[in-house]
Write a protein that holds these residues in place. Structure first.
Motif, PDB file in Angstrom:
ATOM      1  N   UNK A   1       0.840  -1.210   0.000  1.00 15.74           N
ATOM      2  CA  UNK A   1       0.000   0.000   0.000  1.00 15.74           C
ATOM      3  C   UNK A   1       0.873   1.258   0.000  1.00 15.74           C
ATOM      4  N   UNK A   2       0.257   2.361  -0.409  1.00 13.29           N
ATOM      5  CA  UNK A   2       0.994   3.635  -0.431  1.00 13.29           C
ATOM      6  C   UNK A   2       0.701   4.465   0.825  1.00 13.29           C
ATOM      7  N   UNK A   3      -0.448   4.233   1.442  1.00 11.24           N
ATOM      8  CA  UNK A   3      -0.827   5.055   2.600  1.00 11.24           C
ATOM      9  C   UNK A   3      -0.041   4.631   3.844  1.00 11.24           C
ATOM     10  N   UNK A   4      -0.265   5.334   4.942  1.00 16.04           N
ATOM     11  CA  UNK A   4       0.394   4.961   6.199  1.00 16.04           C
ATOM     12  C   UNK A   4      -0.113   3.604   6.690  1.00 16.04           C
ATOM     13  N   UNK A   5       0.778   2.894   7.367  1.00 17.35           N
ATOM     14  CA  UNK A   5       0.447   1.563   7.874  1.00 17.35           C
ATOM     15  C   UNK A   5       0.452   1.585   9.411  1.00 17.35           C
ATOM     16  N   UNK A   6      -0.508   0.860   9.995  1.00 13.85           N
ATOM     17  CA  UNK A   6      -0.607   0.750  11.455  1.00 13.85           C
ATOM     18  C   UNK A   6      -0.233  -0.659  11.898  1.00 13.85           C
ATOM     19  N   UNK A   7       0.454  -0.746  13.026  1.00 16.59           N
ATOM     20  CA  UNK A   7       0.845  -2.039  13.588  1.00 16.59           C
ATOM     21  C   UNK A   7       0.670  -1.995  15.094  1.00 16.59           C
ATOM     22  N   UNK A   8      -0.302  -2.779  15.587  1.00 12.95           N
ATOM     23  CA  UNK A   8      -0.558  -2.823  17.037  1.00 12.95           C
ATOM     24  C   UNK A   8      -0.725  -4.279  17.479  1.00 12.95           C
ATOM     25  N   UNK A   9       0.401  -4.983  17.662  1.00 13.35           N
ATOM     26  CA  UNK A   9       0.316  -6.387  18.080  1.00 13.35           C
ATOM     27  C   UNK A   9      -0.093  -6.506  19.546  1.00 13.35           C
ATOM     28  N   UNK A  10      -0.435  -7.725  19.941  1.00 14.49           N
ATOM     29  CA  UNK A  10      -0.576  -7.994  21.372  1.00 14.49           C
ATOM     30  C   UNK A  10       0.824  -8.308  21.908  1.00 14.49           C
ATOM     31  N   UNK A  11       1.099  -7.979  23.171  1.00 17.66           N
ATOM     32  CA  UNK A  11       2.449  -8.217  23.706  1.00 17.66           C
ATOM     33  C   UNK A  11       2.600  -9.639  24.247  1.00 17.66           C
ATOM     34  N   UNK A  12       2.381 -10.609  23.384  1.00 20.90           N
ATOM     35  CA  UNK A  12       2.508 -12.008  23.792  1.00 20.90           C
ATOM     36  C   UNK A  12       3.408 -12.753  22.811  1.00 20.90           C
ATOM     37  N   UNK A  13       4.081 -13.789  23.333  1.00 15.38           N
ATOM     38  CA  UNK A  13       5.023 -14.551  22.516  1.00 15.38           C
ATOM     39  C   UNK A  13       4.295 -15.611  21.688  1.00 15.38           C
ATOM     40  N   UNK A  14       3.631 -15.168  20.639  1.00 13.50           N
ATOM     41  CA  UNK A  14       2.971 -16.097  19.719  1.00 13.50           C
ATOM     42  C   UNK A  14       4.041 -16.761  18.847  1.00 13.50           C
ATOM     43  N   UNK A  15       3.709 -17.942  18.332  1.00  6.80           N
ATOM     44  CA  UNK A  15       4.688 -18.737  17.581  1.00  6.80           C
ATOM     45  C   UNK A  15       4.095 -19.169  16.242  1.00  6.80           C
TER      46      UNK A  15
END
Ligand SMILES: [Zn+2]
Length: 365
Positions: free
Chosen positions: A248-262
């Motif tokens: 994408x060209x627009x801004x990207x958001x990233x808000x993960x959960x703070x857990x150790x997923x695998x």
């Protein structure tokens, strides 16, 4: 750059904030200059603090203990959040129907917006509205689509009336529901939209769209910021974020959960705890999987290096995680005043004031 208000210096701080980011800088102006940190995960944090019931996860605390919600907003701002997001997550008609409090729908929304606005205006942070997954969207059921439209319309309307700077639409498992949320923001407000979808175990939305395809559709439909929130931890969200950033060209958001997923258990709902007979850890047994501060700091730094500017942490985030994220971006929020300094620790300290009788004992600790 990230100085925040103390009660004594509100006016001064507001002025400092404006000069740092441009007078009254809105979301897009701030993103043009650099990262915007948005603390989320209020519901999980309030559950841990004993003010919210896991299960329905409806923040009744808004009416019962508004002072607790206000303090949580302040804690996150103190830790480095650039945004005060109204706690209207799961304050929609369907959720209140489930807990039998439909009559409180409007007062709860308006109160949540008023609390966030107060903190945002006092601290010079952005004031965000919030709408989310309805849990009733069903592409095969026309009535459900009408009901979803009504939910989005009323919540966007209340947010717009409260004067939000922008609206977050989050945690959608259906790409089409996310598009409906965006359409409502366009129709019932004049503010930017940050739309984020959630990826469970499978790497697609529920209708089979990939995360990339969904983000492209959202961008084409006019979202200012698109991306992912919740469900996946940093390790299993990052590979998808790399692809989205390229697509994408627009801004990207990233808000993960703070857990150790695998790779085997890529979402926090799929995590199982070997110490508890491999039982599902979600939602109140996730403690053994919590990411460290340095993991969240690394995540923020790495995501920003990819060109992702809207950064935050979702369910499970505490203020210490937000501070770590901010510090990973080179910031020094007020809470950094208390960031760890082990040089003065009784046993591990290197400061010359620390007694030898203690440091000599270090290897036996
Ligand atoms: Zn979440």
């Amino acid at each position: 750059m990230t100085s925040r208000a103390t009660p004594k210096s509100k006016a001064k701080t507001r002025k400092a904030s404006c000069s740092a980011r441009g007078k009254g800088a809105g979301l897009m102006a701030r993103l043009a200059k650099g990262a915007v940190i948005c603390a989320e995960g209020y519901v999980f944090e309030l559950e841990r603090r004993g003010y919210l019931q896991a299960g329905a996860f409806v923040p009744e605390v808004i009416l019962e203990h508004p002072e607790v919600v206000e303090q949580l907003h302040r804690d996150f701002v103190h830790a480095g959040s650039d945004v005060t997001q109204a706690l209207t997550y799961y304050v929609h008609r369907e959720k209140l129907r489930v807990i039998g409090r439909e009559q409180d729908l409007e007062p709860m929304n308006r109160q949540a917006l008023a609390i966030a606005k107060k903190v945002a205006r006092e601290t010079g942070t952005l004031f965000a509205g919030d709408i989310c997954n309805t849990n009733i969207y069903d592409p095969a059921d026309r009535k459900s689509i009408k009901d979803v439209e009504a939910i989005f319309a009323e919540q966007v309307g209340w947010a717009a009336e409260a004067g939000v700077d922008y609206i977050v639409a989050e945690t959608y498992s259906w790409g089409a529901e996310a598009l409906m949320a965006l359409a409502a923001i366009r129709k019932y407000s004049k503010v930017p939209a940050v739309v984020t979808v959630s990826i469970h175990k499978e790497e697609t939305l529920r209708e089979g769209w990939t995360a990339i395809e969904t983000c492209k559709r959202l961008e084409d439909a006019g979202a200012e910021v698109v991306g992912l929130n919740c469900h996946r931890g940093p390790q299993t969200m990052m590979p998808l974020l790399k692809q989205i950033r390229k697509a994408v060209k627009c801004h990207v958001a990233a808000l993960p959960v703070p857990y150790r997923t695998t790779s085997k258990e890529p979402s926090f709902m799929s995590l199982t705890d070997p110490c508890c007979g491999n039982a599902r850890a979600f939602p109140v047994g996730l403690d053994p999987f919590v990411c460290t501060r340095s993991e969240m700091s690394d995540f923020g730094r790495d995501a920003f290096a990819l060109g992702i500017r809207y950064l935050g942490i979702c369910c499970g985030a505490g203020p210490h995680h937000i501070r770590a994220l901010a510090e990973g971006l080179g910031r020094h929020p007020p809470a950094s005043r208390y960031s760890a300094d082990m040089s003065r620790h009784a046993f591990f300290g290197t400061n010359k004031k620390i007694r030898k009788v203690q440091t000599d004992y270090r290897s036996r600790l």
